[in-house]
Design an enzyme around this catalytic site. Sequence first.
Site, PDB file in Angstrom:
ATOM      1  N   LYS A  55     -66.519  34.151  -1.865  1.00 55.73           N
ATOM      2  CA  LYS A  55     -66.981  34.537  -3.413  1.00 55.73           C
ATOM      3  C   LYS A  55     -68.089  34.688  -3.887  1.00 55.73           C
ATOM      4  CE  LYS A  55     -68.141  30.060  -4.276  1.00 55.73           C
ATOM      5  NZ  LYS A  55     -69.436  29.998  -4.961  1.00 55.73           N
ATOM      6  N   ASP A  86     -64.087  24.660  -5.219  1.00 56.64           N
ATOM      7  CA  ASP A  86     -63.762  26.131  -5.027  1.00 56.64           C
ATOM      8  C   ASP A  86     -62.722  26.497  -4.070  1.00 56.64           C
ATOM      9  OD1 ASP A  86     -66.120  26.483  -6.164  1.00 56.64           O
ATOM     10  OD2 ASP A  86     -67.343  26.496  -4.706  1.00 56.64           O
TER      11      ASP A  86
HETATM   12  O1  C5P Z   1     -66.174  20.235  -4.489  1.00 55.25           O
HETATM   13  P1  C5P Z   1     -66.990  20.528  -3.456  1.00 55.25           P
HETATM   14  O2  C5P Z   1     -67.164  19.659  -2.113  1.00 55.25           O
HETATM   15  O3  C5P Z   1     -67.409  21.904  -3.086  1.00 55.25           O
HETATM   16  O4  C5P Z   1     -68.668  20.145  -4.170  1.00 55.25           O
HETATM   17  C1  C5P Z   1     -69.663  19.909  -3.325  1.00 55.25           C
HETATM   18  C2  C5P Z   1     -70.747  19.197  -4.366  1.00 55.25           C
HETATM   19  O5  C5P Z   1     -71.094  20.099  -5.352  1.00 55.25           O
HETATM   20  C3  C5P Z   1     -70.237  17.903  -5.127  1.00 55.25           C
HETATM   21  O6  C5P Z   1     -70.171  16.977  -4.147  1.00 55.25           O
HETATM   22  C4  C5P Z   1     -71.230  17.871  -6.061  1.00 55.25           C
HETATM   23  O7  C5P Z   1     -72.407  17.338  -5.746  1.00 55.25           O
HETATM   24  C5  C5P Z   1     -71.422  19.405  -6.658  1.00 55.25           C
HETATM   25  N1  C5P Z   1     -70.554  19.817  -7.641  1.00 55.25           N
HETATM   26  C6  C5P Z   1     -70.909  19.483  -8.982  1.00 55.25           C
HETATM   27  N2  C5P Z   1     -69.845  19.964  -9.850  1.00 55.25           N
HETATM   28  C7  C5P Z   1     -69.215  21.008  -9.635  1.00 55.25           C
HETATM   29  C8  C5P Z   1     -68.986  21.449  -8.275  1.00 55.25           C
HETATM   30  C9  C5P Z   1     -69.598  20.647  -7.353  1.00 55.25           C
HETATM   31  O8  C5P Z   1     -71.596  18.746  -9.296  1.00 55.25           O
HETATM   32  N3  C5P Z   1     -68.306  21.461 -10.715  1.00 55.25           N
END
Ligand code: C5P
Length: 311
Positions: free
Chosen positions: A17, A145
Site C-alpha cells: 500500500k 495496516d
Molecule cells: O500495528 P503495527 O505493528 O504495524 O505498528 C507498528 C508500530 O507503529 C507501533 O508499535 C507504533 O509504535 C507505531 N504506530 C503508531 N500509531 C499507529 C500505527 C502504528 O504509533 N496508528
Amino acid sequence: MTARERRDRVHVRAPGKINVFLKVGALQEDGYHDLATAYQAVSLCEEVRVSHADDFSVSVSGPVPLDQVPLDGSNIAIRAARLLAARTGYRAGARIEIEKRVPVAGGMGGGSADAAATLVACDALWGTELPREELHELARRLGADVPFALTGGTAIGTGRGDELSPALAQGQFNWVLALADFGLSTPDVYRALDEHRERYAGDIFPADPVPQVEADVLQALRAGDPHMLAEALHNDLQAAALQLAPGLVEVLELGERRGALAGIVSGSGPTVAFLVADADAALELQVALSAAQLEVVRASGPVHGARVVHD
Ligand code: C5P
C-alpha cells in the site's frame, strides 16, 4: 468434506500500500497514534502459499533484501496462522512460503500483506471458513495496516489506521517506487515525529486533536485525476523519515526533476512513491531513475485485497 478442505496448497496474493494522505494525531496511552489516512493498494504484491503441516514454519524468497525477515515464531505470518488456529480450534500447523515483492521495512505494508494473505490462505486450506468480519477482527490484532491489506482498493483509515471506510475512487493511478537498500523501523519514525513535536512544542508540526483526511484528497480520488492527487499528497511521517534517512531528500528531488507529478515517502519510509500522469510517464521515469542507479519498480492502483489465486 467440502472441496475447500481437500486442497493441499492454497496460494493467496495480497497487495502493498501507499498512504496517499497521512495525518498523525496525538500519541495515545496504548502506544499508538490516532491517525487519518487514505490508503491505496498497489500492484506490488506478496505471494503466499500455505500447505498442511504438523507445526508452523515460514520461508521467504524474492527479489528484495530478505535478511531482516525473522523466520521464527515472531514472523507476522506465523503469528497470523497461530491466531486463526487458536480462534477456530484448528489443531495442526501450516507451512507458509512467502514470495516477497514488497520491500521489507519499506513503509508499504509488506508484513501486513503477509499476515492478511496468511489469514485468508489458512482459512481456505483448513476449511475453517471464518466470516469476513471475524477475519477482520483477527487482522486488527496483528497490526494497524493488516485490515487494509485484507480489503485493498482505496480506503480511509482512522483510529490506529484500522477503522476502515471505503473511499470512492475511479480509474488507475500510476506510481514509480524508488526502493531503498535499507529499512526504517516504524516505531522509530513515529518516535522521531513525537520528539520533533516535543522539541518545538507543537509549533511547527502540531498534532491535530482530531486528524482528518482533507477534502481535496477525496475529490482527487473520486475524479481519478493524478494531477489533482499530486497536489493533495501529504504524509506527516515524511519529515521524521527524512530526518532519519536524509539521503531520501535527494531521491525526492531527482524524481520530481525527472518528470514525476509529485513524490512522497510511503508510510514510515524509506520507499519513495512518485505519482506520474500515465503508464508511459511511469516507464520514462523508471528508465531515468534506473540510470541514476536507483532501484525502481512501477506499480498501479487501486488493486483488490488479499485473495485466493487459482493457479
Ligand atoms: O500495528 P503495527 O505493528 O504495524 O505498528 C507498528 C508500530 O507503529 C507501533 O508499535 C507504533 O509504535 C507505531 N504506530 C503508531 N500509531 C499507529 C500505527 C502504528 O504509533 N496508528
